[in-house]
Design a protein around this motif. Structure first.
Motif, PDB file in Angstrom:
ATOM      1  N   ILE A  98       0.898  -1.029   0.290  1.00 42.27           N
ATOM      2  CA  ILE A  98      -0.075   0.002  -0.095  1.00 42.27           C
ATOM      3  C   ILE A  98       0.952   1.086  -0.321  1.00 42.27           C
ATOM      4  CG2 ILE A  98      -1.638   1.099   0.874  1.00 42.27           C
ATOM      5  CD1 ILE A  98      -3.273  -1.298   2.258  1.00 42.27           C
ATOM      6  N   GLN A  99       1.558   1.452   0.750  1.00 38.84           N
ATOM      7  CA  GLN A  99       2.906   2.807   1.074  1.00 38.84           C
ATOM      8  C   GLN A  99       3.413   2.649  -0.313  1.00 38.84           C
ATOM      9  OE1 GLN A  99       3.455   4.976   3.552  1.00 38.84           O
ATOM     10  NE2 GLN A  99       3.957   5.936   2.130  1.00 38.84           N
ATOM     11  N   HIS A 100       3.876   1.404  -0.840  1.00 39.30           N
ATOM     12  CA  HIS A 100       4.778   1.431  -1.886  1.00 39.30           C
ATOM     13  C   HIS A 100       3.984   1.657  -3.014  1.00 39.30           C
ATOM     14  CE1 HIS A 100       7.545   0.168  -5.282  1.00 39.30           C
ATOM     15  NE2 HIS A 100       6.324  -0.915  -6.196  1.00 39.30           N
ATOM     16  N   SER A 101       3.180   1.466  -3.129  1.00 36.80           N
ATOM     17  CA  SER A 101       1.716   2.135  -4.485  1.00 36.80           C
ATOM     18  C   SER A 101       1.650   3.795  -4.232  1.00 36.80           C
ATOM     19  CB  SER A 101       0.064   1.500  -3.793  1.00 36.80           C
ATOM     20  OG  SER A 101      -0.115   2.210  -5.165  1.00 36.80           O
ATOM     21  N   ALA A 102       1.265   4.261  -2.881  1.00 29.68           N
ATOM     22  CA  ALA A 102       1.356   5.967  -3.147  1.00 29.68           C
ATOM     23  C   ALA A 102       3.094   6.778  -3.114  1.00 29.68           C
ATOM     24  CB  ALA A 102       0.905   5.710  -1.214  1.00 29.68           C
ATOM     25  N   ASP A 103       3.882   6.080  -2.867  1.00 35.25           N
ATOM     26  CA  ASP A 103       4.904   6.263  -3.058  1.00 35.25           C
ATOM     27  C   ASP A 103       5.400   6.572  -4.545  1.00 35.25           C
ATOM     28  OD1 ASP A 103       5.436   6.561  -0.507  1.00 35.25           O
ATOM     29  OD2 ASP A 103       7.185   4.577  -0.541  1.00 35.25           O
ATOM     30  N   VAL A 105       3.352   6.550  -6.986  1.00 31.69           N
ATOM     31  CA  VAL A 105       2.116   7.872  -7.483  1.00 31.69           C
ATOM     32  C   VAL A 105       2.813   9.112  -7.430  1.00 31.69           C
ATOM     33  CG1 VAL A 105      -0.158   8.848  -7.343  1.00 31.69           C
ATOM     34  CG2 VAL A 105      -0.082   6.979  -7.251  1.00 31.69           C
ATOM     35  N   ILE A 106       3.510   9.298  -6.183  1.00 33.21           N
ATOM     36  CA  ILE A 106       3.511  10.325  -5.606  1.00 33.21           C
ATOM     37  C   ILE A 106       5.402  10.935  -6.878  1.00 33.21           C
ATOM     38  CG2 ILE A 106       5.068  11.835  -4.145  1.00 33.21           C
ATOM     39  CD1 ILE A 106       2.167  11.295  -3.595  1.00 33.21           C
ATOM     40  N   GLU A 107       6.105   9.592  -6.678  1.00 36.40           N
ATOM     41  CA  GLU A 107       7.384   9.552  -7.385  1.00 36.40           C
ATOM     42  C   GLU A 107       6.596  10.289  -8.918  1.00 36.40           C
ATOM     43  OE1 GLU A 107      10.138   6.177  -9.340  1.00 36.40           O
ATOM     44  OE2 GLU A 107      10.391   6.116  -6.918  1.00 36.40           O
ATOM     45  N   LYS A 108       5.683   9.435  -9.360  1.00 40.82           N
ATOM     46  CA  LYS A 108       5.465   9.764 -11.082  1.00 40.82           C
ATOM     47  C   LYS A 108       5.093  12.117 -10.929  1.00 40.82           C
ATOM     48  CE  LYS A 108       6.079   6.338 -12.926  1.00 40.82           C
ATOM     49  NZ  LYS A 108       7.265   4.904 -11.623  1.00 40.82           N
ATOM     50  N   LEU A 109       4.875  12.263  -9.919  1.00 34.52           N
ATOM     51  CA  LEU A 109       3.957  13.990  -9.611  1.00 34.52           C
ATOM     52  C   LEU A 109       5.381  14.468 -10.163  1.00 34.52           C
ATOM     53  CD1 LEU A 109       2.665  13.805  -6.209  1.00 34.52           C
ATOM     54  CD2 LEU A 109       1.052  13.823  -9.659  1.00 34.52           C
ATOM     55  N   PRO A 110       5.221  15.770 -10.847  1.00 34.27           N
ATOM     56  CA  PRO A 110       5.258  16.663 -11.300  1.00 34.27           C
ATOM     57  C   PRO A 110       6.613  17.348  -9.759  1.00 34.27           C
ATOM     58  CG  PRO A 110       3.708  17.746 -12.391  1.00 34.27           C
ATOM     59  CD  PRO A 110       3.159  16.133 -11.000  1.00 34.27           C
ATOM     60  N   LYS A 111       7.723  18.090  -9.757  1.00 35.22           N
ATOM     61  CA  LYS A 111       8.433  18.141  -8.745  1.00 35.22           C
ATOM     62  C   LYS A 111       7.807  18.987  -7.722  1.00 35.22           C
ATOM     63  CE  LYS A 111      12.393  15.722  -9.648  1.00 35.22           C
ATOM     64  NZ  LYS A 111      11.991  14.353  -9.068  1.00 35.22           N
ATOM     65  N   LYS A 112       7.116  20.670  -8.457  1.00 37.78           N
ATOM     66  CA  LYS A 112       5.811  21.209  -7.767  1.00 37.78           C
ATOM     67  C   LYS A 112       5.141  20.150  -6.381  1.00 37.78           C
ATOM     68  CE  LYS A 112       4.137  25.407  -8.011  1.00 37.78           C
ATOM     69  NZ  LYS A 112       3.494  26.728  -9.149  1.00 37.78           N
ATOM     70  N   LYS A 113       3.821  19.483  -7.291  1.00 38.49           N
ATOM     71  CA  LYS A 113       3.533  18.410  -6.503  1.00 38.49           C
ATOM     72  C   LYS A 113       4.244  17.355  -5.245  1.00 38.49           C
ATOM     73  CE  LYS A 113      -0.732  19.530  -8.076  1.00 38.49           C
ATOM     74  NZ  LYS A 113      -1.524  19.831  -7.173  1.00 38.49           N
ATOM     75  N   GLN A 114       5.393  17.276  -5.681  1.00 35.76           N
ATOM     76  CA  GLN A 114       5.830  15.885  -4.939  1.00 35.76           C
ATOM     77  C   GLN A 114       6.374  17.376  -3.990  1.00 35.76           C
ATOM     78  OE1 GLN A 114       9.327  14.111  -6.320  1.00 35.76           O
ATOM     79  NE2 GLN A 114       8.415  13.881  -7.580  1.00 35.76           N
TER      80      GLN A 114
END
Length: 120
Positions: A98-103, A105-114
């Motif tokens: 579950i945590q890996h899945s969230a990670d 998603v976050i990894e694929k966001l634009p830097k500003k969103k991260q």
């Protein structure tokens, strides 16, 4: 892991929000930064609850080979797996996935969103 424990753990993920799928109303969706990282069926299919989690493709192959409870998604990609709750997949591994899945998603966001995510 039962469905209530699964839901509670999804909600414990930083920034997690839950909603019901507007298409079928039979799927619970969890998002971070408005991006889906987990969805699962609210009604069992063939007697089992399925949770869909985003996953690194290399890890997907390894998990599918090791556990009967980890299967390809309906589109047969390596980016999503469905996990059978209350199967041979240990609870601790489900939490990790579950945590890996969230990670993922976050990894694929634009830097500003991260940056925004890490500052909540």
């Amino acid at each position: 892991m039962n469905i209530e424990e699964f839901r509670e753990y999804c909600l414990s993920i930083k920034g997690s929000e839950e909603s019901i799928s507007l298409q079928t109303r039979k799927i619970l969706v969890f998002k971070v930064m408005e991006k889906v990282f987990v969805y699962f069926t609210l009604e069992p299919e063939d007697g089992i609850f399925k949770a869909y989690l985003k996953c690194n493709p290399e890890r997907s192959v390894e998990l599918r080979e090791k556990y009967n409870g980890v299967n390809p998604d309906d589109f047969k990609t390596l980016l999503w797996n469905w996990i059978t709750l209350e199967s041979d997949v240990p609870d601790e591994l489900i939490k990790e996935l579950i945590q890996h899945s969230a990670d993922e998603v976050i990894e694929k966001l634009p830097k500003k969103k991260q940056e925004e995510y890490f500052n909540i």
